[in-house]
Write an enzyme that holds these catalytic residues in place. Structure first.
Site, PDB file in Angstrom:
ATOM      1  CE  LYS A 117     -41.518 -16.459 -45.457  1.00 17.68           C
ATOM      2  NZ  LYS A 117     -42.406 -16.174 -45.955  1.00 17.68           N
ATOM      3  CG  ASP A 139     -42.720 -12.641 -48.099  1.00 16.50           C
ATOM      4  OD1 ASP A 139     -42.225 -13.215 -49.343  1.00 16.50           O
ATOM      5  OD2 ASP A 139     -42.586 -13.232 -46.830  1.00 16.50           O
TER       6      ASP A 139
END
Ligand code: NAP
Length: 282
Positions: free
Chosen positions: A65, A100
């Site tokens: 990520k 997220d």
């Protein structure tokens, strides 16, 4: 046919394929969602290959990520969070996004929790960063508590209006809070050591770990646990007993996927179908 997927290492037990394919099936989208597991130092080649092959979009998970951020054009939120979990390859250059944050905020609003007042974010890793920015951008006052207090303070300095605290301060912080989000891995079952998904849950949670003392929890609190293995962590069981609103990590996982689907396809996601596919495997 459009190809979407997930890049991570490992991705063996990912719940994203069934969740996204349930959406394609429900809406009649001609697409497939597949998993890719490049070597840890091979993300650049993986992205180049995906782009060359016409892959439309990729989700990105551990351990990629942060390094994905360097390989795409991140939007403002992903750049501030410092991590990309969704890449769109359909433009002139790949763009990077972080769903997220919206995964957490939509998990809360799905449960009719207003995004106002005081929020306590426990954890300052990848999830903590995303959730802290997401809640602050939504207008909440954010307090961040973390085991390594320097990380909490560094993050708080980046998030508008936020404050950073040691983990030991969490009980005091929670007293006046409206929302508590656990973004540590505390409470996650070791045997569920995979990027997504789980199975069994112990009825007796007395021996499980929790990042927040049970007696700090109260009925005016909404508690979201990013951990979803098990679905009901010790923290959520304690919160339920205290009369708090409890929201398991499956909701955050669902809504990060919903946001990726909507970004990639431009369609309104069939949330119920995606949730059904996810819950069948959690
Ligand atoms: P990460 O970047 O490795 O961060 C881990 C965090 O947990 C850090 O704040 C760390 O504190 C803290 N921590 C770890 N062990 C601890 C302990 N024994 N006591 C106190 N604090 C501890 O991991 P992440 O990517 O943020 O993920 C955190 C959790 O969120 C994982 O369970 C992950 O599965 C979950 N998650 C869920 C979703 C979802 O969609 N539901 C999305 C992302 C992540 P230090 O800084 O002191 O090390």
């Amino acid at each position: 046919m459009d190809v979407y997927g997930l890049v991570g290492n490992p991705v063996g037990h990912s719940l994203s394929p069934p969740m996204h394919e349930a959406a394609y099936d429900r809406l009649g989208v001609d697409a497939r969602y597949v998993t890719f597991e490049p070597a840890e130092d091979d993300l650049a080649r993986a992205f180049e290959g995906a782009d060359a092959l016409g892959v439309a979009g990729l989700n990105v998970t551990i351990p990629f990520k942060q390094c994905a951020l360097e390989l795409v054009e991140p939007d403002d939120l992903a750049a501030r969070i410092g991590a990309v979990n969704t890449v769109d390859f359909t433009g002139a250059a790949p763009t990077g996004h972080n769903t997220d944050a919206v995964g957490a905020t939509r998990a809360l609003t799905h449960h009719d929790i207003p995004l106002e007042g005081q929020a306590v974010v426990v954890g300052a890793g990848g999830a903590g960063r995303a959730v802290a920015f997401g809640l602050a951008d939504a207008g909440m006052d954010v307090a961040i508590a973390n085991r390594t207090v320097s990380r909490a303070r560094e993050l708080a300095a980046e998030v508008p209006g936020a404050t950073g605290h040691p983990l030991g301060a969490v009980a005091n912080l929670v007293t006046d809070a409206d929302v508590l989000v656990n973004c540590t891995s505390v409470g996650m079952h070791e045997e569920d050591d995979r990027t997504e998904g789980t199975g069994a849950h112990d009825e007796d949670d007395a021996d499980e770990e929790t990042p927040v003392p049970a007696d700090a929890l109260h009925a005016d609190l909404a508690v979201l646990d990013a951990v979803y293995t098990p679905l009901e962590t010790r923290l959520l069981a304690d919160a339920r007993r205290a009369g708090a609103t409890t929201i398991d990590g499956g909701w955050m996982l669902l809504y990060q996927g919903v946001a990726a689907f909507e970004r990639w396809t431009g369609l309104e996601a069939p949330v119920a179908a995606m949730n059904e596919a996810l819950r069948a495997r959690l």
